[in-house]
Design an enzyme around this catalytic site. Sequence first.
Site, PDB file in Angstrom:
ATOM      1  N   LYS A  11       3.556  -2.132  -6.323  1.00 56.73           N
ATOM      2  CA  LYS A  11       4.472  -3.217  -6.686  1.00 56.73           C
ATOM      3  C   LYS A  11       4.443  -3.431  -8.202  1.00 56.73           C
ATOM      4  CE  LYS A  11       4.049  -5.324  -2.170  1.00 56.73           C
ATOM      5  NZ  LYS A  11       3.245  -6.150  -1.268  1.00 56.73           N
ATOM      6  N   GLN A  50      -0.644 -11.073  -0.960  1.00 52.77           N
ATOM      7  CA  GLN A  50      -0.761  -9.808  -0.229  1.00 52.77           C
ATOM      8  C   GLN A  50      -1.528 -10.024   1.080  1.00 52.77           C
ATOM      9  OE1 GLN A  50       0.639  -6.785  -1.238  1.00 52.77           O
ATOM     10  NE2 GLN A  50       0.041  -6.130   0.810  1.00 52.77           N
ATOM     11  N   ASP A  89       8.618 -12.931  -0.443  1.00 51.03           N
ATOM     12  CA  ASP A  89       8.430 -12.247   0.842  1.00 51.03           C
ATOM     13  C   ASP A  89       9.377 -12.823   1.905  1.00 51.03           C
ATOM     14  OD1 ASP A  89       6.762 -10.043   1.008  1.00 51.03           O
ATOM     15  OD2 ASP A  89       4.915 -11.227   1.129  1.00 51.03           O
TER      16      ASP A  89
END
Length: 287
Positions: A53, A97, A122
Amino acid sequence: MTARILEGKDFSARIKDEARAAVAQLKADGITPGLTVIIVGDNPASQVYVRNKHKTCEELGIRSDVIALPEDSTKDQLLDTIDRLNADPAVNGILVQLPLPSAIKSHEQEILERIDPLKDVDGFHPFNVGKLVTGAPTLVPCTPAGCVKMLDLAGIDIDGKRAVIIGRSNIVGKPMLHLLMARHATVTVCHSHTKPLGEVTREADILVAAMGRAKFVTADMVKPGATVIDVGINRIAPKKLVGDVDFDSVKEIAGAITPVPGGVGLLTVSMLMQNVVTATRLQLGRH
Ligand code: NAD
């Protein structure tokens, strides 16, 4: 006839090009989008994802920070970090994460809900889930959003099609239902209690497998000519990943199919970049 293979790298490059152009436009207005990823502990797979990322952000001109917290971090330490990022105007996207270490895993929902919904790249916050369900523009989970974007880029029509999704998780199956329904597909969601599964999946013009069961979907479960999207990632040996679809047999009957590895997995990070741009625009009041 062998199916058209939908290669993730081709679509991923196109999505990244779009994001790069959008970032350049924001920069011309004096705004540099920024993403901060929080990683707790030292899960090796998570570290690979986070590095990927970070690298992609740098490639596209997005400012990227990684906050690495120790394995024994408390829920409150994590919540304090999120509060600080929520208040920082230079941070447009916040991503925790997953998975979290086992000691704080049970607090996952509370932790994800602490993220400012406008920075929730997200798309897991209930505010954004609600917006998705009602069809409002919002931040959508990256993997299902990437699958729909790929269908568009591949010129595969969704409107009026029968779509079947195997899997009803909050991360893939449920958002996929709403995305495909919003695009006027007739959608059925299957799960571990669906009987008989093959009878339902054989009706699909678009079949999405997101169950986490290696090579479970076989050719007899697929309608000839169908588009088959394989979201599954299953490690069957230390260096061998396979999808939920038995690629070798299904490619002989499907019209189009995504491989694993090299399929929709590559789109997730590209869509995350798009979400950082979308989050920045939403924070500016632009849509
Ligand atoms: P999950 O475990 O949360 O959900 C799996 C779903 O599949 C459940 O709803 C379950 O009911 C259903 N299911 C399981 N066995 C079944 C069966 N035999 N018949 C019918 N339905 C069955 O998983 P998830 O988080 O949605 O992930 C699914 C797969 O997608 C995993 O392999 C995961 O690694 C992969 N994944 C990939 C990406 C990516 O490509 N970037 C992102 C997320 C998940």
